[in-house]
Design a protein around this motif. Structure first.
Motif, PDB file in Angstrom:
ATOM      1  N   GLN A 298       0.809  -1.222   0.000  1.00 23.18           N
ATOM      2  CA  GLN A 298       0.000   0.000   0.000  1.00 23.18           C
ATOM      3  C   GLN A 298       0.837   1.264   0.000  1.00 23.18           C
ATOM      4  O   GLN A 298       0.329   2.347  -0.184  1.00 23.18           O
ATOM      5  CB  GLN A 298      -0.931   0.009   1.217  1.00 23.18           C
ATOM      6  N   ILE A 299       2.148   1.092   0.231  1.00 23.51           N
ATOM      7  CA  ILE A 299       3.003   2.288   0.291  1.00 23.51           C
ATOM      8  C   ILE A 299       2.935   3.036  -1.029  1.00 23.51           C
ATOM      9  O   ILE A 299       3.043   4.238  -1.093  1.00 23.51           O
ATOM     10  CB  ILE A 299       4.470   1.884   0.588  1.00 23.51           C
ATOM     11  N   GLY A 300       2.753   2.271  -2.116  1.00 23.50           N
ATOM     12  CA  GLY A 300       2.720   2.926  -3.420  1.00 23.50           C
ATOM     13  C   GLY A 300       4.017   2.723  -4.142  1.00 23.50           C
ATOM     14  O   GLY A 300       5.052   2.459  -3.557  1.00 23.50           O
ATOM     15  N   LYS A 301       3.942   2.850  -5.461  1.00 20.69           N
ATOM     16  CA  LYS A 301       5.106   2.499  -6.287  1.00 20.69           C
ATOM     17  C   LYS A 301       6.281   3.431  -6.050  1.00 20.69           C
ATOM     18  O   LYS A 301       7.417   3.010  -5.939  1.00 20.69           O
ATOM     19  CB  LYS A 301       4.721   2.577  -7.772  1.00 20.69           C
ATOM     20  N   GLU A 302       5.969   4.728  -6.001  1.00 22.52           N
ATOM     21  CA  GLU A 302       7.108   5.651  -5.978  1.00 22.52           C
ATOM     22  C   GLU A 302       7.900   5.552  -4.684  1.00 22.52           C
ATOM     23  O   GLU A 302       9.070   5.885  -4.638  1.00 22.52           O
ATOM     24  CB  GLU A 302       6.665   7.101  -6.259  1.00 22.52           C
TER      25      GLU A 302
ATOM     26  N   ARG B  82      -6.261   2.270  -5.410  1.00 23.90           N
ATOM     27  CA  ARG B  82      -5.726   2.149  -4.056  1.00 23.90           C
ATOM     28  C   ARG B  82      -5.270   3.523  -3.578  1.00 23.90           C
ATOM     29  O   ARG B  82      -5.076   4.438  -4.379  1.00 23.90           O
ATOM     30  CB  ARG B  82      -4.577   1.151  -4.029  1.00 23.90           C
ATOM     31  N   PRO B  83      -5.052   3.661  -2.285  1.00 27.26           N
ATOM     32  CA  PRO B  83      -4.813   4.999  -1.720  1.00 27.26           C
ATOM     33  C   PRO B  83      -3.715   5.763  -2.440  1.00 27.26           C
ATOM     34  O   PRO B  83      -3.870   6.902  -2.773  1.00 27.26           O
ATOM     35  CB  PRO B  83      -4.403   4.700  -0.278  1.00 27.26           C
ATOM     36  N   VAL B  84      -2.568   5.149  -2.653  1.00 26.75           N
ATOM     37  CA  VAL B  84      -1.490   5.905  -3.298  1.00 26.75           C
ATOM     38  C   VAL B  84      -1.081   5.194  -4.566  1.00 26.75           C
ATOM     39  O   VAL B  84      -0.344   4.233  -4.525  1.00 26.75           O
ATOM     40  CB  VAL B  84      -0.257   5.994  -2.379  1.00 26.75           C
ATOM     41  N   THR B  85      -1.628   5.602  -5.678  1.00 26.37           N
ATOM     42  CA  THR B  85      -1.119   5.047  -6.943  1.00 26.37           C
ATOM     43  C   THR B  85      -0.998   6.191  -7.909  1.00 26.37           C
ATOM     44  O   THR B  85      -1.848   7.073  -7.954  1.00 26.37           O
ATOM     45  CB  THR B  85      -2.084   4.011  -7.555  1.00 26.37           C
ATOM     46  N   PRO B  86       0.046   6.172  -8.698  1.00 27.99           N
ATOM     47  CA  PRO B  86       0.260   7.298  -9.602  1.00 27.99           C
ATOM     48  C   PRO B  86      -0.769   7.311 -10.716  1.00 27.99           C
ATOM     49  O   PRO B  86      -0.964   8.296 -11.372  1.00 27.99           O
ATOM     50  CB  PRO B  86       1.646   7.031 -10.164  1.00 27.99           C
ATOM     51  N   THR B  87      -1.412   6.166 -10.958  1.00 25.08           N
ATOM     52  CA  THR B  87      -2.374   6.149 -12.061  1.00 25.08           C
ATOM     53  C   THR B  87      -3.737   5.825 -11.504  1.00 25.08           C
ATOM     54  O   THR B  87      -3.873   5.061 -10.577  1.00 25.08           O
ATOM     55  CB  THR B  87      -2.012   5.040 -13.055  1.00 25.08           C
ATOM     56  N   THR B  88      -4.780   6.439 -12.093  1.00 22.80           N
ATOM     57  CA  THR B  88      -6.128   6.022 -11.729  1.00 22.80           C
ATOM     58  C   THR B  88      -6.529   4.939 -12.705  1.00 22.80           C
ATOM     59  O   THR B  88      -5.745   4.559 -13.551  1.00 22.80           O
ATOM     60  CB  THR B  88      -7.093   7.209 -11.838  1.00 22.80           C
TER      61      THR B  88
END
Length: 2043
Positions: free
Chosen positions: A1374-1378, A1530-1536
């Motif tokens: 869930q941290i997100g990709k970046e 998801r909460p932190v994703t660079p793409t919708t």
């Protein structure tokens, strides 16, 4: 042959045989005798001893052949050792006499040799028993040797070896003499004699101490001399001698005081020095060598160097692994010193350098790689790293030294470079072999491996830079986690230091090498790295012209990076393709004019830069075509082509440029040519056909004018000729472990083979099979092979006239050349021509005119008579190809005739060899087409040639040719089989063993003959038996041959024989032969053994295993000390071999053999197999946790500890197995589990297993080994090796799935796995550590969810611990990709994320299922009965689990939806690709889309099911504003998920959100179910159907489906197709569940529409209401658009599949009669019940007219099922299907349509017909007499009670119904009576009197009458009692519904009847249970009825005193027990109610 099998030779038969037959007969007798004598008693031998010895000695003098003389000698020795030794001295004297004979004629030679052999064996067997006679014998033999020819010397040496073996220390007096004789033989001109002398000396050195003390130096020098001009066998045997002598010298034990003075012991280092002198100076003495060095002429003979290299390996291997561990530092420094500058001898020329380096690498690989375990290898790697640091310090000092004498510095630099290359190569190999277990080396900061290698990259030498780059590549492949950090580090250094030439080349090599490693690392690198590297490369190319000092380096590096980038494949390259094509276009001039300008302007330096740049560009293009074939569209090819003409123009300019600018330009121009040739070979020839002439003009000089400095070409070009012919050149080469060093001896003059520095571009290429490091050949050689290939391509496309011209030109060039140069030109031309013919044959093109043929013939015929054997081979093959291309029989015949004539006339060896092979090749390419006459002629000539004993070479070539003909002729050869076989046998029995190549060819012939005979060998005719016996005899001769290749052929022949005629091959002796050679030192032999074993175990695994073990037990001498078959069996021996073996092909064979054995025997030998696997896995446990965080000062001590020898350990069969072996062992365990699964359930049932084990202790079951299995899985899952961790987790997963449900018998309510919770948790925990690779974490998630879902973990705390691991991984994703530090390809994070989501989905699904079960149990009326422990425990765990999941459900649901949306996008067909979001999905990026698909494919189904359950649980009601904004991501994703959030409405309504989600789930499901691939997992289909079911569980989605008829029909069609295509009952049932829900949704929709229409229009307009439901006003149903039709179609399909009799077409056809009703299996019953339930719902979906249309079908099917399945069951039970059909009938009859105005008339008619149908089933004569009457009565009752009165009150029908009840009342079967009473009770209670009264009137009198009869006969049993009780209830019911006026009469009639059932006190005591129960029941009813009708009661009592008395007694007698009875009555009530309940289901 049978007659030869006697103890004594049958002389009578022998005398009648021909010479050839005699030899075979004698050999067969001697073989039999050898086997028979050891088994014969001593008394029998002594009895016939004299005669036997007489026969054997007479054979001695009859010129026996080599195999026979061996056997005579062996048998004589056995006879004397078993019998009397009286006459042994006579025999010895006889032999000595024969040897002393002065007869030197060739015919007498075999007798002399036989006598020599005989002496050897006699002394070997009898030894010291023979006293001092040996002195004379040895003297005599040595004297004979002085005049002996080579065969004699060979046999004498072997005989002396045997004498020494037998006598041991007793032979001391003769040691010196033997030593002198053997010395001279060690440098004999015959190679076989050298081998024999080496064997003799090896035997001698074990007793003669002077050899390794005083004479050591001379022995060593002698061995070096022996290596000169040696062949492979000599090098093997002499290196063995040399190695062992040195081992003796190093390890000698000090003898007695007297001997002390003479024995000189040397140290390990001194021994190495001795070998080093040979390596550096060869065999010459010190003085001579130094003189030559001064002159600069001498170069060490390469044979010597290779021989010494092998001696090093023997020396170190014999000392052993522990010794090597202790002395590795000394060895390493010595070996590196050999290539240092201090020894200019080793590095005199580039070729010497490569040779020396290769030898050093070989020594290190063979010793460190082969002898050390992983633990020791890690310590070794650290040692090598320290050596690299030391060299680096020396280098730094030399480079920084600003002293005037800088020459010293450069010398140091040059000297250290070769040391560094060897060290780096070995370090790379070591780490590559260790895999992820090497992590401790790289993590150990004190060693600093990576720092060392990266610092070496700046070395001034390119070779070192390439070595370092390759080492980095090995590290990256072994430890993929280092790949990205290393790339980043190198890119960063390259960018920072781009003005340093060393940095630019070094770091670009490193980056290229690392890019080459990517395809070997499944986890890949981040996609963005490609972009970065492309940018760096472009930057280098752009800046190349800015700084002349590093122009060349930048240009080379830029293109190298681009070429390496291509290996990443189309997915990465397509993004950079436009930029790359632009660079490609810019690098070449646009027009010839520009090229001219360049030519006029350039100088030497600019041309060098230009050529390097263009060569690089060509290489990048080649790399693009090879690795990105998918991108090579026509458009791209068109963009590639424009620069080509210019590139070719430049090629034509090169000669003039070279003239102008001289040598500096040469290397660049050669590279350019080579690159261009390689590229053109790959492109379609049509794309550059305009340039053919120009290219050909350049190719011809390349082939015909070899570089003057390189007047050497390879004498060895395997590409030129076929594998079969290649064996003529050097039969052993392709198959030996020494190939790595041996192949350099095949190159002529100064070429030592390839090396990385010859072509830096190969640093990113895949290395060739078997070689770890690529070895490109020098440019001068590789350009020839490139030119050869291109010539073949172009020449097959040019015009005829040009062809002729070019061939003539080539022929002229050959004529002009002289000497060795001519041979090289000829060879190049022939290979190019061969390549051309190959292309012609492939394209089926024509060669051309007669002149071209003539020229071609001239070219090939001259080559066919060349002295170079390779040239002869390629010429013979090309000649045959020429005939194939010309395809003219006259031409072919002419060719054959030329060879025939030549063979008849020529006497020289070369022509005869060449032409004999030509005949075989011709037949190989054109066999079968030609006449048998041609075959006869060929065979005749080859027979003659193969018997030419004067020339072994001609024999070899002729036999090789013959084997080709036999292979090609196939069945045509049958007529020649017998003569050929006898020829082969004759030669095998007579050709001396020294001529190994002849025996090898004979082996090939025998193999071909066996293949030709094939299965015919099984026959029993005398001819076939004779042929078979001959084949077996031939195999026996070859088995005894000393040559390993001949033995290989023998094994291969026996393997063939076993395949074709298994019963005729003695398995025991075959296994013995395999067992002896299992650990042979020859790779070739080991391969043959394994290939044969693999075949044997497929048929007879158990027998083979038993034979091997019994052989090991019988054999006193162990053939392989390393492998103890007695303990570990053949299987263990193979595992040990697998661990030691380095050859990939052999390892594969071993694995396959073991898997075959496991499949056959694992279940029978379960403990044995599991112990083997456990030993392998446990052997490594001491190494699983290497402490890498040790303190600095402790580090040194630890290393020393690791290298110390562990003597105190008990011997373990598997010492430090390699990780690959452990992975295989883990895979074996998984296979064993699956084998046990196939073997039966007892393996997974501990109670049963224990019981069976007690019955028979030999039985063995898997479940009894569960503790070991869990331990093995734990050891594997927590290992250092990632591959092993994956295997361990897989094993754990299988164990959890297979054993989760196995109960623990000692603790009821618990399962067996509960005790291993700690182990499972501990095995899983490390896999969730942050540094764990994603594939391991993904696998661990799978295990985790399976473990939680299995229900084993019940304690909340334990559950929480495992659940915590999943929570950690969820937080991580869930941290997100970046925020993630990307180490691997983005595809891996997709894999990990989806694995986590899938695991959570599985857990959530299980939690919901458990919860559902609990709520079902609570709702169920039987809840009282199921309150055992297990249920409550499980219940609590279900709640706990759901509670744990609930906490994260909010996030999870969003992530699940995001994943599903990604999946939906990825499954879009290609034509909708434009709809895909430009920036990728939630969890995948655009670039890694293709890589991500499989991960989504793997996990979508469970996620879909979980999402569906979650949506159901929320009821689709969630619609907070957050939903719209996060857009389901998801909460932190660079793409919708779809478009950019700005382009859509800010907030969606809950309805929109719900609709989107609904269509997402539905769309994915339908898309998948529409076309599930045939290999789609059943779990996916089931999950999909369950998701749909869950979705339709709540009203909102049902309203969506119900309101959209098209959608519903589509869904039904999809489900129908699924049912038709999938046979699985589970899938069909799940599909039917969904269908029922769709029908229910449609029902709801229709009801809703009717309700709203009524509300809107009001009641007054009822007439005009539109009709809702299918069928509208017409009743028509349109197939394809009708929901009802689709539903019916599916139900009919299910019903007819289960009950074909329902199909009217079948039933109507003749031959099918109505059969008995049948009971369907459980699955079938469930399916039919489900289909019937759906059918009953259908009318409610229709309009009234529609319902009329479908009713007949529905009724037909329901009644049909009843008819076919209403089977009589014991106790009156109903079959599941009958119950379902009655339930369905009730549903249909109660339908509102039955009472709708528009349809009721039609319905009534149809229902009457249906009732008639049922009534017709009662015909006693008819086909339905077997039907269950109870079911039919129930059906009638349903009609009576559920339809309108018009249906059943019709007089005839009513009458008929009453009739059936009457019949039932009269039935003899109490069960039918009982059913009848129960049903009548319902009918009598029916409120509508018009229906119930007729039945009461007709039947009550019968009932009363029956009850009155009971007074006389009391009930005998419970069934009769029940009938009476029900009868009483019925009469009581009638009283209740009777009119007032009749009631009194009825009561008056009823009461006496009840009183008659009462018993008096006396009778009560003795009454049966049934009578007593009836008494109580009657009394109860009396107590009830009495007060109700008191007046009648009183009147009756008054009128009948006996009755009154009876009643009073009964009441009084039972007064006290009444309470108990009342309670017992209550207790019985549930039973009653349940029996009623079954009825009320239908009524």
């Amino acid at each position: 042959m049978e007659l030869a099998r006697n103890l004594l030779l049958n002389e009578e038969i022998y005398s009648h045989l021909s010479e050839v037959q005699k030899a075979e007969f004698i050999f067969e007798w001697l073989r039999f005798l050898e086997k028979l004598l050891p088994a014969t008693s001593q008394a029998d031998i002594r009895e016939k001893q004299n005669k036997l010895i007489e026969q054997l000695t007479s054979l001695l003098t009859s010129s026996p052949g080599p195999p026979a003389r061996q056997l005579i000698a062996k048998n004589l020795a056995i006879i004397y050792s078993s019998g009397n030794t009286f006459s042994v001295h006579q025999t010895i004297d006889k032999c000595n006499e024969l040897i002393r004979s002065k007869d030197d004629s060739p015919s007498y030679l075999p007798t002399k040799l036989a006598a020599v052999v005989c002496l050897g064996y006699l002394y070997k067997k009898l030894g010291r028993i023979l006293g001092n006679s040996f002195v004379d014998t040895i003297g005599n033999v040595l004297k004979a040797m002085k005049n002996a020819e080579s065969q004699g010397r060979y046999e004498i040496m072997l005989s002396l070896q045997n004498i020494l073996k037998g006598l041991g220390a007793a032979a001391v007096p003769c040691h010196r003499d033997i030593y002198k004789a053997a010395r001279s033989c060690l440098t004999d001109r015959s190679m076989a004699v050298r081998c024999a002398a080496a064997k003799c000396l090896l035997e001698l050195q074990s007793e003669a101490a002077f050899m390794w003390s005083t004479e050591l130096d001379s022995v060593v020098t002698l061995c070096f001399k022996s290596f000169e001009g040696s062949n492979y066998d000599v090098r093997i045997t002499v290196s063995k001698l040399l190695g062992n002598v040195l081992v003796s010298a190093v390890t000698s034990k000090q003898g007695t005081a007297a001997a002390k003075q003479t024995i000189r012991k040397i140290s390990f280092e001194e021994a190495l020095e001795l070998l080093g002198t040979g390596f550096l100076r060869g065999s010459s003495g010190f003085l001579r060598a130094s003189g030559d060095i001064l002159k600069g002429t001498s170069s060490v003979n390469r044979d010597v160097r290779v021989g010494v290299t092998q001696a090093y390996v023997v020396f170190i291997s014999t000392l052993g692994g522990p010794w090597l561990e202790r002395n590795f530092s000394a060895l390493l420094s010595h070996l590196l010193d050999l290539v240092a500058q201090s020894h200019p001898k080793a590095i005199q020329s580039q070729m010497d350098v490569i040779c020396s380096r290769r030898c050093i690498s070989f020594i290190l690989r063979a010793t460190v790689g082969g002898l050390l375990g992983e633990k020791a290898q890690i310590a070794t790697a650290k040692e090598i790293c320290q050596a690299i640091w030391k060299l680096k310090k020396v280098l730094d000092a030399a480079m920084s030294d600003s002293n005037v004498e800088t020459r010293v510095g450069t010398a140091d630099v040059i000297g250290s470079q070769h040391m560094l290359i060897c060290a780096l190569e070995e370090l790379g190999n070591l780490i590559h072999g260790l895999g992820t277990t090497a992590a401790p080396v790289l993590q150990d900061s004190s060693t600093g491996v990576l720092d060392a290698i990266i610092s070496i990259i700046l070395h001034p030498s390119i070779s070192v830079q390439l070595g370092a780059a390759w080492c980095l590549r090995c590290i990256a492949v072994a430890l993929p986690c280092f790949l990205t950090p290393l790339l980043d580090r190198c890119i960063e250094r390259l960018t920072a230091l781009k003005s340093s030439p060393e940095a630019v080349t070094g770091y670009s090599f490193a980056i290229a090498a690392l890019l080459g490693a990517v395809r070997q690392c499944p986890l890949g690198i981040p996609h963005c790295k490609g972009k970065v590297i492309m940018t760096v490369a472009e930057d280098l190319l752009r800046s190349a012209s800015q700084n002349n000092r590093i122009s060349v380096q930048r240009m080379q590096s830029g293109w190298l990076l681009i070429a390496a980038l291509m290996t990443l494949g189309p997915a990465v390259v397509q993004h950079h393709l436009p930029r790359m094509l632009l660079l490609w276009k810019c690098v070449f001039p646009l027009s010839p004019k520009d090229l001219e300008t360049e030519k006029s302007r350039g100088d030497s330096f600019t041309w060098q830069v230009t050529l390097e740049g263009r060569a690089g560009a060509l290489c990048a293009m080649k790399s693009f075509i090879v690795h990105c074939g998918g991108l090579l569209t026509d458009e791209v090819i068109q963009r590639l082509l424009p620069p080509l003409p210019c590139a070719i123009d430049l090629l034509t300019l090169l000669p003039s440029l070279n003239k102008t600018y001289g040598n500096p330009l040469k290397p660049s121009s050669v590279t350019y040519r080579k690159r261009l040739y390689e590229l053109l070979t790959l492109l379609p020839p049509r794309s550059y056909e305009g340039c053919f002439s120009a290219v050909l003009k350049e190719l011809v000089p390349d082939l015909t004018q070899p570089d003057n400095q390189m007047t050497t070409s390879a004498s060895y070009f395997p590409s030129l000729c076929h594998q079969n012919e290649l064996t003529l050149l050097d039969p052993l080469l392709p198959e030996t472990e020494h190939r790595f060093i041996e192949e350099q001896l095949l190159f002529v003059n100064s070429i030592a083979g390839g090396s990385l520095e010859y072509d830096p571009y190969s640093v990113y290429e895949k290395s060739v099979e078997g070689d770890l490091v690529p070895k490109p050949l020098p440019p001068a050689l590789s350009i020839i092979s490139a030119a050869t290939r291109l010539f073949g391509v172009i020449f097959s496309h040019v015009a005829e006239s040009q062809r002729l011209q070019v061939i003539e030109q080539l022929l002229a060039s050959i004529k002009q050349a002289r000497g060795s140069r001519q041979q090289i030109v000829q060879q190049n031309v022939v290979s190019a021509f061969s390549s051309f013919l190959k292309h012609l044959a492939n394209s089926k093109s024509d060669l051309g005119s007669e002149e071209i043929r003539k020229c071609a013939l001239t070219l090939l015929m001259s080559a066919l008579e060349s002295s170079n054997p390779l040239l002869r081979c390629s010429a013979a093959e090309s000649l045959a190809r020429l005939a194939q291309v010309v395809a003219d029989s006259a031409f072919t015949t002419g060719l054959a005739q030329i060879s025939f004539d030549k063979l008849k006339s020529a006497r020289d060896v070369i022509s005869r060899a060449g032409h004999s092979l030509a005949l075989g090749s011709l037949y190989k390419y054109l066999g079968g087409i030609n006449s048998t006459q041609h075959l006869n002629a060929c065979v005749g000539i080859l027979y003659t040639l193969s018997q030419d004993s004067t020339s072994p070479e001609v024999q070899t070539w002729a036999l090789c040719s013959l084997s080709l003909i036999i292979d090609s002729a196939g069945p045509l050869y049958h007529m020649h089989v017998e003569p050929t076989l006898s020829l082969v046998l004759m030669l095998l029995l007579t050709v001396p063993p020294a001529y190994a190549e002849v025996h090898q060819s004979l082996g090939r012939c025998l193999n071909a003959l066996i293949t030709t005979l094939g299965p015919e060998l099984q026959g029993s005719s005398t001819t076939v038996s004779a042929l078979r016996a001959s084949c077996l005899l031939g195999c026996a001769v070859m088995q005894d041959n000393p040559d390993c290749l001949v033995q290989t052929h023998a094994i291969s022949c026996l393997q063939q024989l076993h395949m074709f005629a298994p019963h005729h091959v003695n398995l025991c002796s075959l296994v013995k032969c395999l067992y002896v050679n299992l650990s042979s030192s020859y790779l070739l032999l080991r391969r043959a053994v394994l290939a044969c074993l693999r075949q044997l175990v497929q048929r007879e695994a158990a027998e083979v295993s038993e034979h091997a073990v019994s052989l090991a037990k019988d054999n006193r001498e162990d053939f392989n000390p390393d492998i103890n078959i007695r303990e570990v069996g053949l299987e263990g021996a193979l595992l040990i071999l697998l661990d030691k073996e380095l050859d990939p092909k052999l390892c594969q064979d071993i694995k396959e053999t073991l898997i075959h054995m496991l499949t056959t025997m694992a279940v029978e030998k379960l403990s044995f197999w599991l112990k083997l696997c456990k030993d392998v896995l446990a052997a490594s446990t001491d190494f699983t946790t290497v402490d890498t965080t040790q303190e600095e000062e402790g580090a040194q001590g630890d290393d020393e500890l690791v290298l110390a020898l562990e003597n105190d350990e008990k011997p373990h069969p598997f010492l430090h197995p390699r990780w690959s072996t452990r992975v295989f062992a883990a895979e074996c365990v998984c296979k064993i589990i699956s084998q046990c699964e196939n073997a039966g359930d007892v393996h997974f049932d501990i109670a049963l297993a224990q019981e069976m084990k007690q019955r028979d202790s030999r039985d063995d079951f898997l479940v009894l080994h569960l503790a070991d299995l869990i331990r093995m899985a734990f050891m594997a899952a927590t290992d250092q090796s990632d591959r092993l961790r994956l295997s361990g987790l897989q094993m754990l997963l299988i164990l959890v799935r297979k054993f989760a449900a196995v109960p623990e018998p000692e603790f009821p309510g618990h399962v067996i796995l509960e005790q291993y919770q700690a182990n499972v948790g501990a095995a899983l925990r490390p896999a969730f550590a942050p540094e764990t690779p994603p594939d391991v974490t993904a696998k661990a998630c799978q295990v985790c969810s399976a473990w939680i879902a299995s229900g084993v973990v019940r304690d909340f705390n334990d559950l929480q611990r495992v659940h915590q691991l999943l929570v950690m991984s969820l937080n991580k994703i869930q941290i997100g990709k970046e925020a993630q530090n990307q180490q691997y390809n983005e595809g891996t994070s997709t894999m990990e994320i989806l694995a986590v989501l899938k695991a959570w989905a599985e857990v959530y699904i299980i939690a919901i299922q458990i919860q559902k079960k609990q709520s079902d149990i609570k709702r169920s009326p039987l809840v009282v009965n199921t309150t055992d422990d297990s249920c409550t425990v499980h219940a609590s765990s279900g709640d706990d689990l759901l509670e744990l999941v609930q906490a994260d459900l909010g996030n999870l649901s969003k992530l699940w939806l995001a994943a599903l949306q990604d999946f939906a996008l990825l499954t879009l067909p290609p034509e909708y690709a434009f709809q895909l979001p430009a920036e990728g999905g939630a969890f995948y990026t655009v670039e890694t889309m293709e890589n991500s698909r499989p991960h989504y494919q793997n996990s979508w189904a469970l996620i879909l099911h979980a999402t569906s359950l979650w949506l159901t649980s929320t009821g689709f009601l969630i619609g907070d504003s957050d939903e719209g904004q996060t857009n389901l991501s998801r909460p932190v994703t660079p793409t919708t998920m779809c478009q950019d959030s700005t382009s859509r409405a800010a907030v969606k309504s809950p309805e929109d959100v719900n609709t989107e989600r609904f269509h997402l789930v539905l769309g994915i499901s339908v898309e998948f179910l529409c076309s599930p691939r045939s290999d789609a997992a059943m779990e996916n289909i089931t999950a999909c159907l369950q998701a749909l079911h869950a979705l339709l569980d709540v009203p909102w989605p049902r309203s969506k489906i119900g309101g959209d008829q098209e959608l519903s029909v589509e869904l039904l069609n999809v489900l129908y197709r699924l049912i038709v295509t999938r046979e699985s009952p589970d899938i069909q049932l799940a599909a039917l569940e969904v269908v029922r829900q769709i029908v229910f949704a449609a029902q709801e929709h229709v009801k809703e529409k009717r309700r709203s229409a009524e509300v809107d229009d009001g009641a007054e307009e009822k007439e005009t209401l539109p009709e809702f439901g299918e069928g509208k006003d017409t009743g028509g149903l349109i197939p394809g658009k009708s929901l009802v039709f689709a539903t019916l179609e599916m139900c009919v399909c299910i019903l007819v599949r289960q009950l074909p009799q329902l199909n009217p077409k079948i039933t109507g056809s003749p031959g099918i009669t109505a059969g008995k009703p049948q009971l369907l299996p459980e699955n079938g019953s469930k399916l039919v019940s489900a289909a019937l339930a759906i059918l009953s719902d259908v009318p409610a979906v229709c309009s009234p007219e529609g319902s009329i249309a479908v009713l007949p079908t529905i009724l037909y099917l329901i009644i049909g099922v009843l008819r076919e399945t209403a089977v009589k069951l014991p106790g009156g039970q109903l079959s599941l299907t009958a119950a379902a059909s009655l339930q369905a009938l009730k549903g249909v009859l109660s339908s509102p349509m039955a009472r709708a105005e528009k349809s009721w008339t039609a319905w009534n008619d149809l229902l009457r017909s249906a009732l008639v149908t049922i009534l017709d089933f009662w015909d006693p004569e008819g086909p339905y007499q077997e039907l269950d009457e109870g079911s039919l009565l129930t059906a009638i009752t349903i009609f009576i009670l559920s339809t309108s009165s018009e249906v059943t009150t019709m007089e005839c029908l009513q009458k008929s119904c009453i009739e059936k009840f009457k019949l039932a009342l009269e039935s003899k079967d109490p069960i039918v009576q009982l059913k009848c009473y129960q049903l009548l009770l319902n009918i009598f209670h029916y409120p509508n009197q018009a229906i119930s009264y007729p039945y009461i009137h007709s039947l009550v009198s019968s009932i009363v009458h029956k009850l009155q009869e009971t007074e006389k006969s009391k009930p005998e049993n419970a069934a009769e009692l029940q009938v009476i009780q029900e009868g009483i209830k019925v009469v009581a019911a009638v009283i209740g519904v009777a009119k007032e006026e009749h009631r009194t009469d009825l009561v008056a009639c009823f009461l006496p009847m009840l009183i008659s059932f009462l018993l008096d006190e006396n009778a009560l005591g003795s009454a049966t249970n049934s009578a007593r129960n009836l008494h109580e029941f009657a009394l109860q009813y009396l107590m009830q009825i009495g007060p109700q009708y008191s007046s009648v009661f009183k009147k009756l009592m008054a009128s009948s005193p006996p009755m009154k008395t009876r009643l009073e007694l009964a009441v009084k007698g039972n007064q006290e027990g009444i309470k108990e009875k009342a309670t017992s009555k209550h207790a019985k009530t549930p039973g009653k109610s349940s029996s009623i309940q079954l009825k009320t289901n239908f009524l």
